[in-house]
Design an enzyme around this catalytic site. Structure first.
Site, PDB file in Angstrom:
ATOM      1  N   GLN A   9       1.319  -1.458  -0.113  1.00  0.00           N
ATOM      2  CA  GLN A   9       0.092   0.132  -0.116  1.00  0.00           C
ATOM      3  C   GLN A   9       0.926   1.445  -0.073  1.00  0.00           C
ATOM      4  OE1 GLN A   9      -3.458  -0.595   2.662  1.00  0.00           O
ATOM      5  NE2 GLN A   9      -3.954   2.253   2.664  1.00  0.00           N
ATOM      6  N   SER A  83       4.781  -5.670   3.161  1.00  0.00           N
ATOM      7  CA  SER A  83       3.123  -5.718   3.939  1.00  0.00           C
ATOM      8  C   SER A  83       2.616  -6.359   2.790  1.00  0.00           C
ATOM      9  CB  SER A  83       2.711  -4.333   4.387  1.00  0.00           C
ATOM     10  OG  SER A  83       1.690  -4.061   4.800  1.00  0.00           O
ATOM     11  N   LEU A  84       1.461  -5.695   2.972  1.00  0.00           N
ATOM     12  CA  LEU A  84      -0.078  -6.203   1.398  1.00  0.00           C
ATOM     13  C   LEU A  84       0.694  -6.983   0.009  1.00  0.00           C
ATOM     14  CD1 LEU A  84      -2.627  -6.367   0.146  1.00  0.00           C
ATOM     15  CD2 LEU A  84      -1.976  -4.387  -1.496  1.00  0.00           C
ATOM     16  N   ARG A 108      -9.121  -8.769   4.541  1.00  0.00           N
ATOM     17  CA  ARG A 108      -8.271  -7.732   5.059  1.00  0.00           C
ATOM     18  C   ARG A 108      -8.218  -5.999   5.439  1.00  0.00           C
ATOM     19  NH1 ARG A 108      -2.786  -5.858   4.196  1.00  0.00           N
ATOM     20  NH2 ARG A 108      -0.899  -6.322   5.816  1.00  0.00           N
ATOM     21  N   HIS A 189      -0.191  -2.346  11.015  1.00  0.00           N
ATOM     22  CA  HIS A 189       0.913  -2.735  11.817  1.00  0.00           C
ATOM     23  C   HIS A 189       1.247  -2.267  13.383  1.00  0.00           C
ATOM     24  CE1 HIS A 189       2.017  -5.154   8.192  1.00  0.00           C
ATOM     25  NE2 HIS A 189       1.608  -3.256   7.355  1.00  0.00           N
ATOM     26  N   GLN A 239       0.839 -10.099  11.144  1.00  0.00           N
ATOM     27  CA  GLN A 239       1.440  -9.112  10.483  1.00  0.00           C
ATOM     28  C   GLN A 239       0.495  -8.038  10.367  1.00  0.00           C
ATOM     29  OE1 GLN A 239       0.493  -8.789   6.228  1.00  0.00           O
ATOM     30  NE2 GLN A 239       2.258  -8.720   5.415  1.00  0.00           N
TER      31      GLN A 239
END
Length: 325
Positions: A9, A83-84, A108, A189, A239
């Site tokens: 992202q 991340s993503l 998510r 996060h 995560q």
């Protein structure tokens, strides 16, 4: 050895994926069926600026990453994602199919998007120790390091009010070159995402994961995933609330013998961060300022989406050390 990496992202923009949707009409239709709207229209026109919202941005990035990977199909010894982007790494490794991965990402994104009230900000120019000491000295309630992106680039997450207060603090801290609030919908996060993580665990429990065909380095640990579906579920749930240890993951790949990093889509976001981590290698350490300048020049000169340890070393070796005056 080669690692293929997937951005997360923050890379979303109007026009992303142009030319890809027509190449893969079946995959595009599958995405539309999962999402309930046209992903091509979302990416092409960004109606209502929806790409600025987490619940739209994350699925769009996952789809575009997946299409870029299908179009290029680069061979990889390791995979990783920021991340993503880790969902695209797992897709490429065979943990699940495209639809299953997109379904997970949709859930998510919706859950994370509901956790409002927090924010994120990048701090550039100082090591982790300085950031931790500053947070402790100024009693920053609920603010944590959410992203370990590079040796001197970190992202904080926490209550929006606390981040606003800390802006002047960090801007007045010696060595800090920037304190940049990020345009995100929450404190990703960080512990503020725990409600999303708890709900997401139930979603993950409903999915069957296949064994990975290629090792995937996890954000949570900076190490490859362990074998088995339970390991994948545990890491993906963690995560959401745990920091992204991107720099640790790059160090692991470097030490494992990876010399070629390819960023899906040919972008520079992860390539730049990887360059900063690789540059701390002892072989190139003596000329830090000069070294950083040379790596920046490589990126400016068009090494988009691909950076190798050899290219860095060759540039520094060919040019020689800086001349002292």
């Amino acid at each position: 050895m080669r690692a293929v990496v997937f951005p997360g992202q923050g890379i979303q923009r109007r026009g992303m994926g142009r030319g890809l949707f027509g190449q893969f009409p079946d995959v595009t239709r599958q995405a539309d069926d999962v999402l309930g709207y046209s992903v091509e229209e979302l990416c092409r026109a960004d109606p209502g600026r929806r790409l600025s919202r987490t619940e739209y941005a994350q699925p769009a990035i996952y789809v575009v990453n997946a299409l870029h990977h299908r179009a290029a199909s680069p061979a990889a010894d390791y995979l990783a994602g920021h991340s993503l982007g880790e969902y695209n790494a797992l897709l490429a490794a065979g943990a699940f199919d495209f639809v299953t991965g997109l379904t997970l990402v949709r859930h998510r994104a919706e859950l994370m998007g509901r956790c409002a009230g927090g924010g994120m900000a990048a701090v550039v120019g100082v090591p982790q120790r300085v950031i931790e000491e500053t947070l402790a000295t100024h009693e920053a309630a609920g603010v944590v390091i959410a992203n370990h992106n590079a040796p001197e680039q970190f992202v904080l997450a926490g209550p929006a009010g606390e981040l606003d207060r800390l802006k002047a603090v960090f801007e007045g801290t010696a060595g800090v070159r920037g304190f940049v609030p990020l345009r995100v919908g929450g404190a990703f996060h960080s512990p503020l995402m725990e409600p999303a993580a708890e709900a997401f665990r139930a979603v993950l429990d409903s999915v069957t994961f296949d064994e990975l065909r290629t090792p995937v380095v996890a954000n949570v640990t900076g190490l490859p995933y362990a074998s088995g579906g339970d390991a994948i579920r545990a890491v993906l749930a963690a995560q959401v609330v745990r920091p992204v240890r991107w720099a640790d993951g790059v160090r692991y790949l470097r030490d494992a013998g990876v010399t070629d990093f390819v960023e899906a889509g040919g972008g520079k976001v992860l390539t730049s961060l990887i360059g900063k981590v690789l540059a701390e290698d002892p072989r190139t350490a003596p000329w830090r300022e000069y070294r950083d300048e040379r790596i920046s020049a490589l990126l400016r000169d068009g090494v988009a989406g691909k950076l190798t340890v050899g290219r860095i070393a060759q540039t520094i070796r060919t040019a020689g050390p800086p001349v002292e005056h």
